[in-house]
Design a protein around this motif. Structure first.
Motif, PDB file in Angstrom:
ATOM      1  N   GLY A  81     -20.540  -2.279 -25.704  1.00  0.00           N
ATOM      2  CA  GLY A  81     -19.093  -2.678 -25.038  1.00  0.00           C
ATOM      3  C   GLY A  81     -18.867  -4.087 -24.829  1.00  0.00           C
ATOM      4  O   GLY A  81     -17.755  -4.450 -25.097  1.00  0.00           O
ATOM      5  N   GLY A  82     -19.866  -4.776 -24.526  1.00  0.00           N
ATOM      6  CA  GLY A  82     -19.680  -6.122 -24.356  1.00  0.00           C
ATOM      7  C   GLY A  82     -19.260  -6.955 -25.391  1.00  0.00           C
ATOM      8  O   GLY A  82     -18.446  -7.730 -25.586  1.00  0.00           O
ATOM      9  N   LEU A  83     -20.029  -6.525 -26.509  1.00  0.00           N
ATOM     10  CA  LEU A  83     -19.784  -7.033 -27.964  1.00  0.00           C
ATOM     11  C   LEU A  83     -18.337  -6.866 -28.341  1.00  0.00           C
ATOM     12  O   LEU A  83     -17.660  -7.663 -28.800  1.00  0.00           O
ATOM     13  N   LEU A 109     -27.009  -6.209 -34.330  1.00  0.00           N
ATOM     14  CA  LEU A 109     -28.143  -7.127 -33.582  1.00  0.00           C
ATOM     15  C   LEU A 109     -27.827  -8.426 -34.526  1.00  0.00           C
ATOM     16  O   LEU A 109     -27.583  -9.527 -33.760  1.00  0.00           O
ATOM     17  N   VAL A 110     -27.442  -8.411 -35.726  1.00  0.00           N
ATOM     18  CA  VAL A 110     -27.392  -9.651 -36.347  1.00  0.00           C
ATOM     19  C   VAL A 110     -26.087 -10.209 -35.839  1.00  0.00           C
ATOM     20  O   VAL A 110     -26.071 -11.381 -35.751  1.00  0.00           O
ATOM     21  N   PHE A 111     -25.260  -9.506 -36.025  1.00  0.00           N
ATOM     22  CA  PHE A 111     -23.609  -9.844 -35.353  1.00  0.00           C
ATOM     23  C   PHE A 111     -23.529 -10.387 -34.091  1.00  0.00           C
ATOM     24  O   PHE A 111     -23.228 -11.455 -33.819  1.00  0.00           O
ATOM     25  N   ALA A 112     -24.399  -9.868 -33.400  1.00  0.00           N
ATOM     26  CA  ALA A 112     -24.267 -10.338 -31.977  1.00  0.00           C
ATOM     27  C   ALA A 112     -25.047 -11.609 -31.711  1.00  0.00           C
ATOM     28  O   ALA A 112     -24.555 -12.426 -31.087  1.00  0.00           O
ATOM     29  N   ARG A 113     -26.151 -11.653 -32.585  1.00  0.00           N
ATOM     30  CA  ARG A 113     -26.772 -12.868 -32.583  1.00  0.00           C
ATOM     31  C   ARG A 113     -26.152 -14.140 -33.070  1.00  0.00           C
ATOM     32  O   ARG A 113     -25.635 -15.306 -32.600  1.00  0.00           O
ATOM     33  N   PRO A 147     -19.517 -11.038 -20.655  1.00  0.00           N
ATOM     34  CA  PRO A 147     -19.676 -10.023 -21.664  1.00  0.00           C
ATOM     35  C   PRO A 147     -20.632 -10.652 -22.777  1.00  0.00           C
ATOM     36  O   PRO A 147     -21.365  -9.684 -23.400  1.00  0.00           O
ATOM     37  N   GLU A 148     -20.716 -11.868 -22.994  1.00  0.00           N
ATOM     38  CA  GLU A 148     -21.616 -12.185 -23.857  1.00  0.00           C
ATOM     39  C   GLU A 148     -23.239 -11.829 -23.445  1.00  0.00           C
ATOM     40  O   GLU A 148     -24.062 -11.625 -24.548  1.00  0.00           O
ATOM     41  N   ALA A 149     -23.430 -12.022 -22.222  1.00  0.00           N
ATOM     42  CA  ALA A 149     -24.760 -11.594 -21.714  1.00  0.00           C
ATOM     43  C   ALA A 149     -24.935 -10.186 -21.869  1.00  0.00           C
ATOM     44  O   ALA A 149     -26.117  -9.780 -22.162  1.00  0.00           O
ATOM     45  N   MET A 150     -23.764  -9.413 -21.441  1.00  0.00           N
ATOM     46  CA  MET A 150     -23.929  -8.042 -21.939  1.00  0.00           C
ATOM     47  C   MET A 150     -24.244  -7.647 -23.294  1.00  0.00           C
ATOM     48  O   MET A 150     -25.053  -6.890 -23.609  1.00  0.00           O
ATOM     49  N   ALA A 151     -23.424  -8.253 -24.209  1.00  0.00           N
ATOM     50  CA  ALA A 151     -23.990  -8.130 -25.620  1.00  0.00           C
ATOM     51  C   ALA A 151     -25.453  -8.745 -25.925  1.00  0.00           C
ATOM     52  O   ALA A 151     -26.011  -8.081 -26.974  1.00  0.00           O
ATOM     53  N   GLY A 152     -25.760  -9.593 -25.169  1.00  0.00           N
ATOM     54  CA  GLY A 152     -27.259 -10.084 -25.384  1.00  0.00           C
ATOM     55  C   GLY A 152     -28.251  -9.032 -24.724  1.00  0.00           C
ATOM     56  O   GLY A 152     -29.320  -9.309 -25.066  1.00  0.00           O
ATOM     57  N   THR A 153     -27.735  -7.915 -24.245  1.00  0.00           N
ATOM     58  CA  THR A 153     -28.902  -6.984 -23.864  1.00  0.00           C
ATOM     59  C   THR A 153     -29.074  -5.896 -25.039  1.00  0.00           C
ATOM     60  O   THR A 153     -29.699  -5.039 -24.984  1.00  0.00           O
ATOM     61  N   LEU A 154     -28.265  -6.142 -26.134  1.00  0.00           N
ATOM     62  CA  LEU A 154     -28.244  -5.059 -27.309  1.00  0.00           C
ATOM     63  C   LEU A 154     -29.781  -5.034 -27.883  1.00  0.00           C
ATOM     64  O   LEU A 154     -30.175  -3.734 -28.092  1.00  0.00           O
TER      65      LEU A 154
END
Lengths: 422, 176
Positions: free
Chosen positions: A88-90, A174-178, A111-118
């Motif tokens: 959701g963050g992503l 994971l790759v796209f979030a990174r 939201p970036e940190a939320m996506a960081g929990t992926l």
């Protein structure tokens, strides 16, 4: 401006007035790191969450020994809840990038940190899916052998392909979030405007990939719990719930960060107002899709489709099924309708908490009737995995938040965002 | 009763905002503000109360929803029950899409109608801008001058601090 003291950065105009593209070699202040107080979770919280994770893990293992099916279903629920916060963050970031929105830049690191929990969500999902034997009927050769429908579906629903698909889906996320996180963080030091275009292009590609991968994930991990049943709107339904829960989590995180200091003077009531509007809108979207799925199946009245709702009308499941739209749509809709409610911290915290509970109920109704068709049996074995997943997500989120500037100081839209006005 | 009105014209929205805030601080009654486009924050500067149109919208939507639900019950359950595909006569799920559509219709039309009535925008209504340029590139602030301790000269001095372009006084029954 009341209730929104201007942040020193905004007032001084140093970062805020960067409207023109900065020259390539970075005029970005090196004092950036000291612009906001550091994000630290109070040590008491940290200890409490760690204890919760440890005891949750212990209980999950005990549950796996004593009530295997329930523990596995609980783990699937917890992992899906956790990965939903990250996804959701992503998605929030991706929607912002693809529309090149500037209003949320000031708090984009949240939201970036939320996506960081992926990675946490992905690891938990991996563990949960390893329990496939106790979750999915189609993974048993003898069950498939005596079932024409499962034989038809076995080219898709077989263990090897299922796990391979899960691995590909998780890896892509994971790759796209990174990639997006790296581009965004690099911009802090380079101040490169071209990052905006790169993030936008990356996001456009990801939107397509996400639509496909998330559908695969929803159909595989959740819908195939009842392999005879199908609903083409299922992935959209799951996404609606996921996005609402992520927005609710973000609201709480934003308010907590403002109260504790790091976002004080940066996060305006206008920002909260807009996030609350999105929450309001997506809660309604969830209600719309919930009804879409129900009504079409009710209207069509075909046995292979109605089976899903027949199970959910048994015993206490029926009560939970009726409570679901009240918690996830009706109450948030009515409460968030007036304008002042969307700007009030205390109301938003309550609604967001309700929506987070609602997401649990929604997932519980999607998952558990398949292992307990007679009626819900809720106990420690079902909830223990959540005790691992949620504190882990919170701890990880704070870790990611604390690692970089809380303000994306290299982003040209930061000034616009600091002066955002609804 | 005739009143005196003062029209201050500005060339920029930021000057208008600052001037409006200043005039309100001095307790002059602001009649209205005319701008070529919506200006963010002007409602706060003018001290307008929150709009009550939202309530009209909610009530109109609610009435639309209830009426439609009742209408469907009446036609397919009370007055002339028809068996459609073996469904019960009082099939709430089947009524909801129509109830939703009519809710939106009533809310939308209701709020627009309420806005027109409240603003007096009946068909054939003549536009009366204080100066035609408020439809192009200027911003006008209209203030009523009817208190003994308020003087046009003082107001003018106040407005001039915010890059006043034009200053005009009119006397009339209603605001210009």
């Amino acid at each position: 401006m009341e209730g929104n003291p201007v942040h020193p950065v905004a007032a001084a105009g140093s970062v805020a007035d960067v409207v023109d593209p900065p020259p390539a070699a970075a005029p970005v202040p090196s004092k950036a790191a000291s612009l906001t107080p550091p994000v630290v979770l109070p040590s008491g919280w940290q200890r409490g969450l760690t204890v919760a994770i440890a005891s949750g893990a212990l209980l999950t293992i005990l549950g796996f020994v004593f009530a295997r099916e329930r523990a596995c279903a609980g783990m699937l629920l917890a992992s899906h809840y956790a990965i939903g916060i990250g996804l959701g963050g992503l998605m929030f970031l991706v929607l912002g990038y693809v529309t090149q929105a500037g209003w949320h830049t000031a708090f984009r690191r949240v939201p970036e940190a939320m996506a960081g929990t992926l990675p946490v969500g992905a690891a938990l999902t991996g563990v949960a899916l390893l329990g496939f034997t106790w979750l999915y009927e189609w993974s048993h050769a003898d069950a498939v052998a005596g079932d024409a429908l499962l034989q038809e579906k076995s080219f898709w629903l077989n263990t090897g392909f299922f796990l391979a698909r899960a691995a590909i889906v998780l890896a892509l996320w994971l790759v796209f979030a990174r990639l997006m996180r790296r581009t965004s963080v690099e911009q802090d030091s380079t101040g490169d405007v071209r990052a905006v275009g790169r993030l936008s292009a990356l996001s456009a590609v990801f939107l397509v990939i996400f639509a496909i991968t998330f559908s695969v994930a929803s159909f595989d991990w959740l819908m195939s719990l009842e392999p005879h049943w199908y609903s083409t709107v299922y992935a959209v339904y799951n996404f609606a719930g996921l996005f609402v829960s992520a927005l609710a989590a973000m609201l709480i995180l934003l308010i907590v960060l403002r109260r504790m200091g790091p976002l004080k003077g940066i996060l305006r009531d206008d920002h909260l107002h807009d996030v609350a509007r999105l929450t309001f809108g997506f809660a309604t979207f969830w209600g719309y899709i919930w009804f879409c799925q129900y009504m079409l199946i009710w209207y069509g009245n075909i046995p292979e489709e109605t089976a899903y709702y027949v199970t959910r009308s048994n015993g206490a499941w029926k009560v939970l099924m009726l409570v679901n739209p009240i918690v996830n749509w009706l109450i948030p809709f009515l409460v968030l309708l007036p304008r002042p409610a969307k700007r009030s911290e205390s109301i938003l915290i309550k609604v967001a908490t309700l929506l987070l509970l609602g997401r649990w109920l929604d997932l519980y109704l999607m998952i558990n009737p398949s292992i307990a068709p007679g009626g819900p049996a809720l106990g420690i074995w079902d909830l223990a995995p959540l005790l691992v997943a949620l504190p882990l997500v919170v701890l990880w989120c704070y870790r990611v938040l604390g690692r970089r500037n809380l303000l994306p100081v290299g982003d040209p839209s930061l000034g616009e965002s600091l002066h955002h006005h609804t | 009763m005739t009143s005196r009105f003062v029209i201050g014209t500005f060339g920029d929205e930021s000057h208008l905002l600052a001037a409006t805030t200043a005039v309100r601080r001095e307790d002059y009654p602001i009649v209205d503000v005319y701008t070529p486009y919506p200006v963010h924050g002007i409602e706060k500067a003018m001290g307008l109360r929150p709009s009550r149109l939202t309530w009209v919208c909610f009530l109109a939507g609610f009435i639309g929803c209830m009426l439609t639900l009742f209408f469907q019950y009446w036609t397919s359950y009370l007055d002339w029950p028809i068996n459609v595909g073996g469904k019960p006569f009082d099939s709430l799920p089947a009524f909801i899409p129509i109830a939703f559509e009519v809710t939106v219709l009533f809310a939308g039309l209701g709020v627009v109608a309420a806005l027109f009535v409240r603003c007096g925008l009946w068909p054939g209504k003549k536009a009366r801008p204080p100066t035609p340029r408020v439809t192009d590139d200027q911003f006008a602030l209209v203030v009523r001058l009817d208190r003994a301790d308020h003087s046009a000269a003082h107001l003018r001095a106040l407005l001039e601090r915010h890059d006043l372009v034009e200053f005009d006084e009119r006397i009339g029954e209603e605001s210009p």
